[in-house]
Design an enzyme around this catalytic site. Structure first.
Site, PDB file in Angstrom:
ATOM      1  N   HIS A 210       0.938  -1.630   0.655  1.00  0.00           N
ATOM      2  CA  HIS A 210      -0.479  -0.113  -0.183  1.00  0.00           C
ATOM      3  C   HIS A 210       0.825   1.196  -0.076  1.00  0.00           C
ATOM      4  O   HIS A 210       0.329   2.188  -0.420  1.00  0.00           O
ATOM      5  CB  HIS A 210      -0.702  -0.011   1.709  1.00  0.00           C
ATOM      6  CG  HIS A 210      -2.227  -0.885   1.074  1.00  0.00           C
ATOM      7  ND1 HIS A 210      -3.355  -0.692   1.218  1.00  0.00           N
ATOM      8  CD2 HIS A 210      -2.405  -2.509   0.663  1.00  0.00           C
ATOM      9  CE1 HIS A 210      -4.338  -1.392   1.105  1.00  0.00           C
ATOM     10  NE2 HIS A 210      -3.583  -2.638   0.849  1.00  0.00           N
TER      11      HIS A 210
ATOM     12  N   ASP B 261      -4.546   6.122   3.135  1.00  0.00           N
ATOM     13  CA  ASP B 261      -4.973   4.940   2.522  1.00  0.00           C
ATOM     14  C   ASP B 261      -6.395   5.104   2.944  1.00  0.00           C
ATOM     15  O   ASP B 261      -7.245   5.310   4.031  1.00  0.00           O
ATOM     16  CB  ASP B 261      -4.098   4.276   2.918  1.00  0.00           C
ATOM     17  CG  ASP B 261      -4.910   2.818   2.512  1.00  0.00           C
ATOM     18  OD1 ASP B 261      -5.711   1.718   2.258  1.00  0.00           O
ATOM     19  OD2 ASP B 261      -3.509   2.327   1.695  1.00  0.00           O
TER      20      ASP B 261
ATOM     21  N   THR C  93      -5.874   1.451  -3.326  1.00  0.00           N
ATOM     22  CA  THR C  93      -4.910   1.252  -4.176  1.00  0.00           C
ATOM     23  C   THR C  93      -5.014   0.064  -5.212  1.00  0.00           C
ATOM     24  O   THR C  93      -4.525  -0.431  -5.557  1.00  0.00           O
ATOM     25  CB  THR C  93      -3.474   0.706  -2.917  1.00  0.00           C
ATOM     26  OG1 THR C  93      -3.830  -0.685  -2.374  1.00  0.00           O
ATOM     27  CG2 THR C  93      -3.415   2.042  -2.208  1.00  0.00           C
TER      28      THR C  93
ATOM     29  N   SER D 144       0.781  -6.343  -9.359  1.00  0.00           N
ATOM     30  CA  SER D 144       1.499  -7.284 -10.712  1.00  0.00           C
ATOM     31  C   SER D 144       0.394  -7.182 -11.611  1.00  0.00           C
ATOM     32  O   SER D 144       0.745  -7.819 -12.812  1.00  0.00           O
ATOM     33  CB  SER D 144       1.365  -8.695  -9.658  1.00  0.00           C
ATOM     34  OG  SER D 144       2.697  -8.220  -8.807  1.00  0.00           O
TER      35      SER D 144
ATOM     36  N   GLU E  26       0.837  -4.059 -13.916  1.00  0.00           N
ATOM     37  CA  GLU E  26       2.273  -3.722 -14.213  1.00  0.00           C
ATOM     38  C   GLU E  26       2.247  -4.747 -15.104  1.00  0.00           C
ATOM     39  O   GLU E  26       2.709  -4.920 -16.724  1.00  0.00           O
ATOM     40  CB  GLU E  26       3.182  -4.150 -13.245  1.00  0.00           C
ATOM     41  CG  GLU E  26       3.600  -3.398 -12.219  1.00  0.00           C
ATOM     42  CD  GLU E  26       4.310  -4.136 -11.136  1.00  0.00           C
ATOM     43  OE1 GLU E  26       4.562  -5.323 -11.284  1.00  0.00           O
ATOM     44  OE2 GLU E  26       4.796  -2.656  -9.955  1.00  0.00           O
TER      45      GLU E  26
ATOM     46  N   GLN F  59      -7.500 -11.079  -4.796  1.00  0.00           N
ATOM     47  CA  GLN F  59      -6.438 -11.818  -5.707  1.00  0.00           C
ATOM     48  C   GLN F  59      -8.048 -12.573  -6.486  1.00  0.00           C
ATOM     49  O   GLN F  59      -7.443 -13.214  -7.950  1.00  0.00           O
ATOM     50  CB  GLN F  59      -5.735 -12.409  -5.218  1.00  0.00           C
ATOM     51  CG  GLN F  59      -4.881 -11.699  -4.282  1.00  0.00           C
ATOM     52  CD  GLN F  59      -3.593 -12.804  -3.446  1.00  0.00           C
ATOM     53  OE1 GLN F  59      -3.364 -13.535  -3.233  1.00  0.00           O
ATOM     54  NE2 GLN F  59      -3.102 -12.168  -3.019  1.00  0.00           N
TER      55      GLN F  59
END
Length: 464
Positions: free
Chosen positions: A24, A126, A148, A365, A368, A385
């Site tokens: 974060h 946050d 995030t 991830s 990216e 996830q």
């Protein structure tokens, strides 16, 4: 780190509150760095634990990326002196969060004093810090929470009470309900109950962490604007829905592309090794800084990589290597692949030799991989996830989600074959490259994320 800015010459003071766990704090610092550049007459006080500050500031300080109007402050981690940890899940998070309201107030007092009495004029936090809504109201300033991760997980937490009312609380890991679609929420018709984060309708819905996220969902409409690490073209339906629920909803990502850090040192020579490989032939394996698959899944993954003869880079902790099959390192290292304790992930995923990313499906991830134009094989573990894996496979169609949620040798071999060698892989590569183009446009001069970032800068500085 920099000396604290004084009030002279500054017309605003933004308190930035980072969550020091997982990944974060790094995107929060990236956003802060860019805001500080856009708003040079505003002071930014960055509050975070000492351990997390050391981690996220090390590279930025080394490359002199932190502007003179940014100052880091250390927060207490909330662990009482002499405290004996019980092994309770998320114990450190709970201790930190219980102490956080007081810790932040005390740290802000110190920052105001350092700034020559310049009062805090805005809170950027946050999104986990739901209590910041009340703090901002008491202070008479704007609250700008930053989520995030992606819009799908944010929507799940925003609609938690509504989902519970429609579906009821489901226990025992949603047994018998896993395949029910979340069709009652805009843009989530392909999401299933079993994909939801723990604590929404299954698992311990009364845990501290679950209650924290529920309170966050209820507090977000009070924010002057909700910030999120994505681009609006990725999930237009969910983005549009949340935009109608919040005062302002600003997609300002992908943050790693909008506010890039310098390329990390390639300590273990991953890039030179990739230069020797064929186009889109390599499997990159990485599970982030928090997750490590259980030993039997590490064995299955190693056996699948070796049997498939696919060249690979595997970022794996040294402590986990002992779980790999006997002789695996000797048979494969250097000839078929390389195992490294750390890899410069963004640079690896941007390399033309990488053809697939085997990942836990964490949000950083995922974006990216999209930015690199690389299809994914997702093995989700917790949190958002599973949602991300479902989006990757069934909504964006840029990868595969392993079922029944665990690595098996045959499942990995089949997935590698589909992505690297079959027609399915061509389709997935085409789709992920199309998303990459949309991402590139979003962060361009007239892109949606750039425009939204400019709107954000107007919140934090009277004269952006």
């Amino acid at each position: 780190m920099q000396q604290p800015p004084t009030s002279h010459g500054y017309d605003g003071h933004v308190a930035v509150m980072a969550f020091p766990f997982g990944t974060h704090a790094a995107p929060m610092l990236a956003v802060t760095r860019r805001l500080a550049t856009y708003c040079p007459t505003t002071i930014f006080s960055f509050f975070n634990t000492s351990e997390s500050n050391i981690s996220v500031f090390s590279t930025a300080d080394e490359h002199k990326l932190v502007a003179p109007n940014v100052k880091a402050y250390e927060l207490a981690d909330g662990v009482p002196e002499g405290y004996a940890f019980t092994g309770k899940p998320q114990e450190r998070i709970e201790l930190f969060m219980k102490a956080a309201p007081r810790s932040f107030r005390e740290a802000m007092e110190a920052a105001v004093s350092d700034a020559g009495g310049k009062a805090v004029s805005c809170l950027v936090t946050d999104a986990f810090f739901w209590f910041a809504a009340e703090m901002a109201e008491e202070m008479g300033v704007a609250w700008l929470p930053f989520w995030t991760a992606g819009v799908c997980s944010l929507s799940a937490h925003f609609y938690t009470d509504y989902i519970r009312d429609r579906l009821g609380s489901v226990r025992d890991d949603a047994v018998g309900h896993e395949e029910e679609p979340i069709s009652c929420i805009p843009g989530m018709s392909k999401i299933k109950v079993g994909d939801l984060p723990e604590g929404v309708v299954f698992g311990d819905t009364q845990s501290f962490f679950s209650c924290m996220l529920q309170k966050m969902g209820l507090a977000l409409p009070k924010a002057a604007a909700v910030l999120i690490n994505t681009f609006q073209e990725l999930d237009p339906t969910i983005t549009s829905d949340l935009n109608s629920k919040f005062k302002k909803f600003l997609t300002i990502g992908p943050v790693h592309s909008m506010s890039p850090s310098p390329a990390a040192a390639d300590t273990y020579t991953c890039i030179p090794w990739l230069h020797k490989q064929k186009l889109a032939s390599v499997a990159y394996v990485g599970f982030g800084s928090v997750t490590t698959p259980p030993p039997h899944e590490l064995v299955a993954l190693a056996e699948a990589l070796e049997a498939s003869n696919v060249p690979f880079i595997w970022s794996i902790r040294d402590s986990a290597k002992g779980n790999l099959p006997g002789g695996f390192l000797e048979r494969t290292h250097g000839s078929q692949g390389i195992l490294v304790p750390w890899a410069p992930q963004t640079s690896v995923l941007a390399h033309v030799a990488v053809g697939v990313f085997i990942t836990h499906g964490g949000w950083n991830s995922l974006v990216e991989s999209v930015a690199g134009g690389v299809p994914m094989i997702c093995r989700p573990f917790f949190g958002d996830q599973r949602l991300n894996g479902r989006m990757v496979q069934d909504v964006w169609q840029v990868g595969l989600k392993l079922g029944p949620g665990a690595f098996t040798k045959d499942g990995i071999i089949e997935s590698l074959d589909q992505i690297l060698y079959q027609e399915k892989g061509k389709i997935l590569r085409h789709n992920v490259r199309a998303l990459k183009q949309l991402s590139d446009i979003a962060i361009g001069p007239n892109g949606s994320s750039t425009i939204n970032f400019m709107a954000l800068s107007e919140f934090v500085s009277p004269n952006p």
